[in-house]
Design a protein around this motif. Sequence first.
Motif, PDB file in Angstrom:
ATOM      1  N   ASN A 182     -15.288  -7.647  10.397  1.00 13.29           N
ATOM      2  CA  ASN A 182     -14.596  -6.546  11.052  1.00 13.29           C
ATOM      3  C   ASN A 182     -13.690  -5.786  10.098  1.00 13.29           C
ATOM      4  OD1 ASN A 182     -15.675  -7.023  13.670  1.00 13.29           O
ATOM      5  ND2 ASN A 182     -14.365  -8.812  13.808  1.00 13.29           N
ATOM      6  N   GLY A 183     -13.908  -5.976   8.808  1.00 14.81           N
ATOM      7  CA  GLY A 183     -13.116  -5.257   7.815  1.00 14.81           C
ATOM      8  C   GLY A 183     -11.988  -6.114   7.290  1.00 14.81           C
ATOM      9  N   VAL A 184     -11.239  -5.568   6.351  1.00 13.85           N
ATOM     10  CA  VAL A 184     -10.147  -6.309   5.744  1.00 13.85           C
ATOM     11  C   VAL A 184      -9.019  -5.348   5.390  1.00 13.85           C
ATOM     12  CG1 VAL A 184     -11.205  -6.143   3.449  1.00 13.85           C
ATOM     13  CG2 VAL A 184      -9.514  -7.928   3.912  1.00 13.85           C
ATOM     14  N   ASP A 185      -7.818  -5.749   5.734  1.00 15.30           N
ATOM     15  CA  ASP A 185      -6.610  -5.012   5.379  1.00 15.30           C
ATOM     16  C   ASP A 185      -5.889  -5.881   4.377  1.00 15.30           C
ATOM     17  OD1 ASP A 185      -4.472  -3.366   5.224  1.00 15.30           O
ATOM     18  OD2 ASP A 185      -3.850  -3.537   7.308  1.00 15.30           O
ATOM     19  N   SER A 186      -5.860  -5.487   3.094  1.00 15.85           N
ATOM     20  CA  SER A 186      -5.399  -6.405   2.061  1.00 15.85           C
ATOM     21  C   SER A 186      -4.576  -5.695   0.997  1.00 15.85           C
ATOM     22  CB  SER A 186      -6.588  -7.109   1.396  1.00 15.85           C
ATOM     23  OG  SER A 186      -7.447  -6.155   0.789  1.00 15.85           O
ATOM     24  N   GLY A 187      -3.594  -6.431   0.477  1.00 12.86           N
ATOM     25  CA  GLY A 187      -2.815  -5.976  -0.660  1.00 12.86           C
ATOM     26  C   GLY A 187      -2.728  -7.102  -1.669  1.00 12.86           C
ATOM     27  N   ALA A 188      -2.846  -6.776  -2.954  1.00  8.71           N
ATOM     28  CA  ALA A 188      -2.888  -7.822  -3.975  1.00  8.71           C
ATOM     29  C   ALA A 188      -2.256  -7.348  -5.271  1.00  8.71           C
ATOM     30  CB  ALA A 188      -4.328  -8.262  -4.231  1.00  8.71           C
ATOM     31  N   LEU A 189      -1.747  -8.322  -6.021  1.00 11.97           N
ATOM     32  CA  LEU A 189      -1.267  -8.115  -7.377  1.00 11.97           C
ATOM     33  C   LEU A 189      -1.985  -9.099  -8.290  1.00 11.97           C
ATOM     34  CD1 LEU A 189       2.595  -7.765  -6.809  1.00 11.97           C
ATOM     35  CD2 LEU A 189       0.952  -5.925  -7.259  1.00 11.97           C
ATOM     36  N   GLY A 190      -2.096  -8.739  -9.579  1.00 15.97           N
ATOM     37  CA  GLY A 190      -2.776  -9.631 -10.504  1.00 15.97           C
ATOM     38  C   GLY A 190      -2.417  -9.364 -11.942  1.00 15.97           C
ATOM     39  N   LEU A 191      -2.888 -10.264 -12.806  1.00 14.30           N
ATOM     40  CA  LEU A 191      -2.682 -10.170 -14.251  1.00 14.30           C
ATOM     41  C   LEU A 191      -4.014  -9.873 -14.929  1.00 14.30           C
ATOM     42  CD1 LEU A 191      -0.359 -13.275 -14.779  1.00 14.30           C
ATOM     43  CD2 LEU A 191       0.324 -10.875 -14.497  1.00 14.30           C
ATOM     44  N   VAL A 192      -3.945  -9.256 -16.110  1.00 20.83           N
ATOM     45  CA  VAL A 192      -5.148  -8.857 -16.836  1.00 20.83           C
ATOM     46  C   VAL A 192      -5.030  -9.288 -18.296  1.00 20.83           C
ATOM     47  CG1 VAL A 192      -6.681  -6.951 -17.461  1.00 20.83           C
ATOM     48  CG2 VAL A 192      -5.316  -6.810 -15.376  1.00 20.83           C
ATOM     49  N   LEU A 193      -6.092  -9.877 -18.822  1.00 23.12           N
ATOM     50  CA  LEU A 193      -6.233 -10.149 -20.251  1.00 23.12           C
ATOM     51  C   LEU A 193      -7.486  -9.431 -20.720  1.00 23.12           C
ATOM     52  CD1 LEU A 193      -5.448 -11.692 -22.871  1.00 23.12           C
ATOM     53  CD2 LEU A 193      -6.969 -13.533 -22.072  1.00 23.12           C
ATOM     54  N   ASN A 213      -9.316 -11.153 -15.193  1.00 22.39           N
ATOM     55  CA  ASN A 213      -8.214 -10.746 -14.328  1.00 22.39           C
ATOM     56  C   ASN A 213      -8.304 -11.439 -12.981  1.00 22.39           C
ATOM     57  OD1 ASN A 213      -9.391  -8.703 -12.147  1.00 22.39           O
ATOM     58  ND2 ASN A 213     -10.443  -8.287 -14.086  1.00 22.39           N
ATOM     59  N   ASN A 214      -7.204 -11.433 -12.269  1.00 19.93           N
ATOM     60  CA  ASN A 214      -7.170 -12.043 -10.945  1.00 19.93           C
ATOM     61  C   ASN A 214      -6.482 -11.117  -9.962  1.00 19.93           C
ATOM     62  OD1 ASN A 214      -4.372 -12.619 -11.957  1.00 19.93           O
ATOM     63  ND2 ASN A 214      -4.224 -13.646  -9.977  1.00 19.93           N
ATOM     64  N   PHE A 215      -6.740 -11.360  -8.683  1.00 23.79           N
ATOM     65  CA  PHE A 215      -6.025 -10.686  -7.597  1.00 23.79           C
ATOM     66  C   PHE A 215      -5.517 -11.762  -6.645  1.00 23.79           C
ATOM     67  CE2 PHE A 215      -8.445  -6.735  -8.610  1.00 23.79           C
ATOM     68  CZ  PHE A 215      -7.354  -5.874  -8.703  1.00 23.79           C
ATOM     69  N   ALA A 216      -4.219 -11.734  -6.378  1.00 18.88           N
ATOM     70  CA  ALA A 216      -3.614 -12.615  -5.384  1.00 18.88           C
ATOM     71  C   ALA A 216      -3.330 -11.779  -4.143  1.00 18.88           C
ATOM     72  CB  ALA A 216      -2.331 -13.235  -5.924  1.00 18.88           C
ATOM     73  N   TYR A 217      -4.193 -11.913  -3.131  1.00 12.48           N
ATOM     74  CA  TYR A 217      -4.043 -11.171  -1.877  1.00 12.48           C
ATOM     75  C   TYR A 217      -3.059 -11.921  -0.983  1.00 12.48           C
ATOM     76  CZ  TYR A 217      -8.256  -8.678  -3.329  1.00 12.48           C
ATOM     77  OH  TYR A 217      -9.169  -7.929  -4.017  1.00 12.48           O
ATOM     78  N   ARG A 218      -2.007 -11.234  -0.554  1.00 13.26           N
ATOM     79  CA  ARG A 218      -0.979 -11.883   0.234  1.00 13.26           C
ATOM     80  C   ARG A 218      -0.559 -11.011   1.415  1.00 13.26           C
ATOM     81  NH1 ARG A 218      -2.856 -15.200  -2.350  1.00 13.26           N
ATOM     82  NH2 ARG A 218      -1.876 -16.742  -3.751  1.00 13.26           N
ATOM     83  N   GLU A 219      -0.228 -11.668   2.509  1.00 16.45           N
ATOM     84  CA  GLU A 219       0.263 -10.950   3.685  1.00 16.45           C
ATOM     85  C   GLU A 219       1.541 -10.188   3.362  1.00 16.45           C
ATOM     86  OE1 GLU A 219       0.676 -13.576   6.978  1.00 16.45           O
ATOM     87  OE2 GLU A 219      -1.373 -14.341   6.842  1.00 16.45           O
ATOM     88  N   ALA A 220       2.358 -10.764   2.461  1.00 11.89           N
ATOM     89  CA  ALA A 220       3.619 -10.119   2.091  1.00 11.89           C
ATOM     90  C   ALA A 220       3.408  -8.789   1.384  1.00 11.89           C
ATOM     91  CB  ALA A 220       4.442 -11.058   1.204  1.00 11.89           C
ATOM     92  N   LEU A 221       2.178  -8.557   0.884  1.00 13.03           N
ATOM     93  CA  LEU A 221       1.860  -7.307   0.182  1.00 13.03           C
ATOM     94  C   LEU A 221       1.150  -6.316   1.104  1.00 13.03           C
ATOM     95  CD1 LEU A 221       0.668  -8.828  -3.213  1.00 13.03           C
ATOM     96  CD2 LEU A 221       2.882  -7.779  -2.706  1.00 13.03           C
ATOM     97  N   GLY A 222       1.189  -6.584   2.404  1.00  9.68           N
ATOM     98  CA  GLY A 222       0.608  -5.650   3.363  1.00  9.68           C
ATOM     99  C   GLY A 222      -0.751  -6.041   3.884  1.00  9.68           C
ATOM    100  N   GLY A 223      -1.255  -7.224   3.492  1.00  9.56           N
ATOM    101  CA  GLY A 223      -2.570  -7.647   3.935  1.00  9.56           C
ATOM    102  C   GLY A 223      -2.522  -8.518   5.168  1.00  9.56           C
TER     103      GLY A 223
END
Length: 362
Positions: A182-193, A213-223
């Motif tokens: 049904n879709g996804v509402d997500s916000g994430a931060l990550g690091l890149v090498l 690189n990675n993405f940490a999807y968290r509810e605290a970021l609007g997801g």
Amino acid sequence: MKGQQKVWVLAGILWGLSVSAFAQPDTPVSETELPDESAAPSPWLLVPKVSSTPKVGTSAGFLAGYLFSLDQDSTSSMVGAVGSYSNTDSFLGGLFARTFWNGDSRRLQVFAGGGRINNDYSDFLGSGLPAATTDEMKAFFTRYLHEIDNQWFVGVQGVYTNYLIAGDDFRTQEILKLAGLNGVDSGALGLVLMYDSRNNQNAPVSGIHFTANNFAYREALGGEENFDSLNLDFRQYLPHGDGHVLAYHVSGRWTHDAPNGGYSSVTLRGYTRGQYLAPHSTSVEVEERLHVRNRFSINLFAGAACLYGDGEECGDSDNLYLSYGLGGQYVIKPSENMVVTMDYAKGEGDNSGFYLRFGQAF
């Protein structure tokens, strides 16, 4: 896992590339004649597109950009807009910026956009039933990179997506509900090498490009969900002969605790992204780029991908996806080594596609 959505061959026309209403276009480079360095190339880039796809019907679109340099030792930066509209009332659009400064040691990418896509499936998610869905999407992405050693970069990135899938009838809604799509509402931060030894940022002919690189999807970021993804990407460009390049691309994406809307998908040419889903994916592509004459080259490519996780393994042939095809590329702006590519790809079964893009596939 392996849905049987029928994909027709995409058809398109790309004409009048690199047209500008504000300045003269670049002059073609002859094999026996050097370009006129005294003539300033146009800073404007306008690429019109016309295509026909099984998901959005017949569509017309564009990429419009403005090129500028932040310093003499850096790749030209670009800001612009992209958009497309189809006869099925589907549209996509956005604004972007790609900047380089301090001798390419500082890099920033930004994109913001969204749209609506009306899909028609002849066999939705392997159910054997036709279905029609409407996908609404909003997205924002940014990445900043900083060189810490010779050709090694570290950085940070962030993404926010609001992606809603709605069935156009009761039966489709029920299938979507059962599949958890049904879709996804997500916000994430990550690091890149990143390691980057490519000779050119637009159409490289030598060097290596590696990104982890990675993405940490968290509810605290609007997801709406907490989950993680890890992405690895390796590309190498091997020049040989008179302008010929052998390029290969190895990539992988792995998720942890991801909902179905955050699963990995097949990204090979010839397949529709999001059509097949699994927690993890790996793929490899090889492409021979044969220089023909002046600005023209021919591309021959093949690739394979695997979707696995949740008890599925790559040893099962049902989880393997093959792709092959041919195409060509044309240098639309020699001063920046910018190209447009056209590819026809054939996947398994009815999966196939014809692609017109600004830049190379990888």
